[in-house]
Design a protein around this motif. Structure first.
Motif, PDB file in Angstrom:
ATOM      1  N   CYS A 170      -9.873  47.073  22.300  1.00  0.00           N
ATOM      2  CA  CYS A 170      -8.919  48.157  22.076  1.00  0.00           C
ATOM      3  C   CYS A 170      -7.737  47.645  21.267  1.00  0.00           C
ATOM      4  O   CYS A 170      -7.152  46.603  21.588  1.00  0.00           O
ATOM      5  CB  CYS A 170      -8.428  48.713  23.408  1.00  0.00           C
ATOM      6  N   VAL A 213      -4.081  49.213  19.927  1.00  0.00           N
ATOM      7  CA  VAL A 213      -3.137  50.324  20.044  1.00  0.00           C
ATOM      8  C   VAL A 213      -2.068  50.148  18.969  1.00  0.00           C
ATOM      9  O   VAL A 213      -1.411  49.104  18.901  1.00  0.00           O
ATOM     10  CB  VAL A 213      -2.488  50.368  21.441  1.00  0.00           C
ATOM     11  N   ILE A 222      -5.373  54.823  18.896  1.00  0.00           N
ATOM     12  CA  ILE A 222      -6.153  53.931  19.755  1.00  0.00           C
ATOM     13  C   ILE A 222      -7.491  53.704  19.076  1.00  0.00           C
ATOM     14  O   ILE A 222      -8.230  54.656  18.817  1.00  0.00           O
ATOM     15  CB  ILE A 222      -6.340  54.529  21.153  1.00  0.00           C
ATOM     16  N   ILE A 271      -6.536  50.058  27.593  1.00  0.00           N
ATOM     17  CA  ILE A 271      -5.326  50.613  26.972  1.00  0.00           C
ATOM     18  C   ILE A 271      -4.083  50.084  27.683  1.00  0.00           C
ATOM     19  O   ILE A 271      -3.113  49.655  27.045  1.00  0.00           O
ATOM     20  CB  ILE A 271      -5.369  52.153  27.008  1.00  0.00           C
TER      21      ILE A 271
END
Length: 559
Positions: free
Chosen positions: A252, A254, A263, A341
């Motif tokens: 991930c 961000v 994202i 996240i």
């Protein structure tokens, strides 16, 4: 009423719409047939305007249904354009790529008319245990996973479409339960239509779209303000899912700039031929849920709050598979997304996230013959420990990121030839830290059936335990046992009368270094049996003499 609406009236209407959808959800639950709906609340009810935008949703909703309804409705309207819809029509589908990611979630939508004008849509999604086929953690493609219902009209002008009902019924072991839940939604839709039209009349609203424009704009502005209050930057994290033959990587990235958030799951492993793939709708839902929890948890759920969010995932990867990938256990990858996240956001906003929880959620499917000699398929949810928060310990046995309720033991025992022989907390299962992770649980099921029963499991966090954050320690990994002997976490096993299957769910990860934890909190955990003397000494640095003195003092008070 014209296009202008005062802030005061908008606030009143907004609250009434939320209350309306909560009443619709309660009507569905109270008239449902299945434990999954009635007790676990595995459902969501949404209200959309004529443009297909969600502007009100039941307060108690499953996160996996967040933001998916407009996508489902758009696909339904491709098959049945607005001009072909009539009052009393109800559209249905459980196509994983159009809905919420697997066949067990059935979505239905009904148009709401005021006279000849289509003013809104009411929709709902619920989980059904039985959708045909055979629960199988080793399905090679979606065709093996059960009955796929294409977009169809299950009701025409208020009358059930017997052709659609018949082919659904013929594919189910327990048609009364699933069809009972479907019909319960029909009753909820009637209530939604009656209440909405009455609200529009009472509030003198001629143009509902003008009202929804304001609701969505205010929700969007709320999310953007929250995003702007945090520093810009680019942050990465990754997590390992247990997978099957080998572990699977979920990456991930961000990127936050101003009031926009991207994202990106690039780098995530490719989809596999096992039912662990998360379709894009499911990936979007749990990504959006994590962002909502971290940045703007208090504002109502609707499409406006999701506008600043962009989700990217390479086509063909684990979290954006192509047809006909098997997707029945899509939560086995999708439930990791909030934590990867949060792992990235921990570098930007450490006070707004939680450590890994003992999830993806654990459940077990039991299949066999009940006391009335009828075939049954029943599911039982088992939550692990909740991850530690930045300001407090994680609760024990509480589900996250899904929020399904626990299954009542007595009700389960009444419906199956099973006896729950133990349900207890697991000492030392929560990860140590300034704030401790929540405990997992041990739960055992004994077969009382003279006929063999089959149970199916697909559990994660057995190889890779829930992670602690910011220096907190990992929670305990889970384990599955049959008569005390370890069994594979993804398996289909037959058990005989008298045999006992035991599940030990994972504990939540800790937050921040354990040596920072207050001594009184460690003492309380020790005396409450939450941590052992060995853990108090090893993880929290208490001397053996201190621990013994503390235990002796407690014995003295007890006597």
């Amino acid at each position: 009423m014209g296009k202008s609406i005062s802030a005061l009236q908008l606030g009143i209407v907004w609250q009434r719409l939320t209350g309306l959808m909560d009443e619709v959800a309660q009507t569905f639950v109270r008239t449902s047939f299945s434990v999954v709906v009635r007790e676990n609340w595995d459902l969501a009810c949404s209200l959309m305007d004529a443009n297909g935008r969600v502007f009100a949703q039941s307060s108690r909703s499953i996160p996996s249904f967040l933001g998916t309804m407009p996508r489902t409705l758009a696909a339904m309207l491709e098959r049945y354009p607005k001009h072909t819809l009539e009052p009393g029509d109800v559209l249905i589908s459980n196509d994983p790529w159009l809905g919420t990611g697997h066949l067990n979630d059935i979505t239905m939508v009904r148009p709401i008319f005021r006279g000849a004008e289509l003013v809104a849509f009411v929709g709902s999604t619920f989980h059904t245990v039985d959708i045909g086929g055979a629960p199988n953690p080793f399905a090679k493609d979606a065709y093996e996973e059960g009955l796929c219902i294409p977009v169809l009209k299950i009701c025409r002008r208020g009358e059930e479409n017997s052709d659609v009902v018949s082919f659904i019924k013929e594919n189910l072991r327990e048609p009364l339960e699933t069809l009972g839940d479907i019909r319960a939604q029909f009753a909820a839709y009637e209530l939604a239509q009656t209440k909405l039209l009455a609200l529009l009349q009472q509030e003198n609203i001629d143009d509902l779209t003008a009202v929804t424009d304001q609701i969505l704009l205010r929700s969007e502005n709320s999310m953007r303000r929250m995003l702007e209050s945090m520093p810009d930057g680019e942050f990465d994290d990754h997590v390992m899912a247990d997978g099957f033959e080998k572990s699977l990587l979920i990456c991930c990235n961000v990127r936050k700039k101003g009031s926009e958030l991207v994202i990106d799951y690039s780098g995530t492993d490719a989809q596999i031929d096992k039912p662990i793939n998360s379709v894009m709708n499911f990936t979007f839902a749990y990504s959006a849920y994590a962002v909502k929890c971290a940045f703007d948890p208090s504002s109502p759920n609707n499409d406006g709050g999701l506008r600043p969010l962009t989700i990217l995932a390479p086509e063909g990867c684990l979290v954006n598979p192509t047809r006909p990938a098997p997707v029945w256990g899509r939560h086995l990858s999708g439930h990791y997304l909030p934590f990867v996240i949060f792992g990235a956001l921990s570098k930007m906003m450490p006070t707004k996230i939680i450590a890994d929880s003992g999830s993806p959620i654990w459940n077990v499917y039991f299949k066999g013959v009940d006391r009335s000699q009828r075939k049954f398929v029943k599911m039982f949810f088992m939550s692990g420990g909740y991850g530690a928060r930045a300001t407090s310990d994680g609760p024990a046995c509480l589900s996250f990121p899904t929020n399904v309720a626990n299954s009542p033991i007595e009700q389960f025992e009444n419906q199956t030839p099973m006896l729950v022989t133990e349900k207890s907390l697991l000492v030392d299962s929560g990860g140590a830290g300034l704030h401790r992770g929540g405990l997992g649980q041990r739960i055992s099921f004994k077969s009382l059936s003279p006929e063999p029963l089959t149970f199916m499991i697909r559990h994660e966090r057995v190889k890779h335990p829930p992670r602690g954050f910011l220096g907190g320690l990992d929670g305990a990994a889970g384990i599955d046992l049959l008569d005390g002997v370890k069994i594979p976490a993804k398996s289909v096993i037959s058990m005989k009368e008298g045999q006992v299957v035991t599940f030990e769910t994972p504990g939540g990860g800790g937050m921040s270094p354990a040596h920072l934890r207050e001594r009184f909190a460690v003492e309380r955990d020790l005396l409450d049996g939450v941590v052992s003397a060995a853990s108090a000494q090893r993880d929290y640095g208490l001397a053996a003499s201190e621990i013994q003195q503390m235990l002796n003092a407690n014995k003295g008070r007890a006597s």
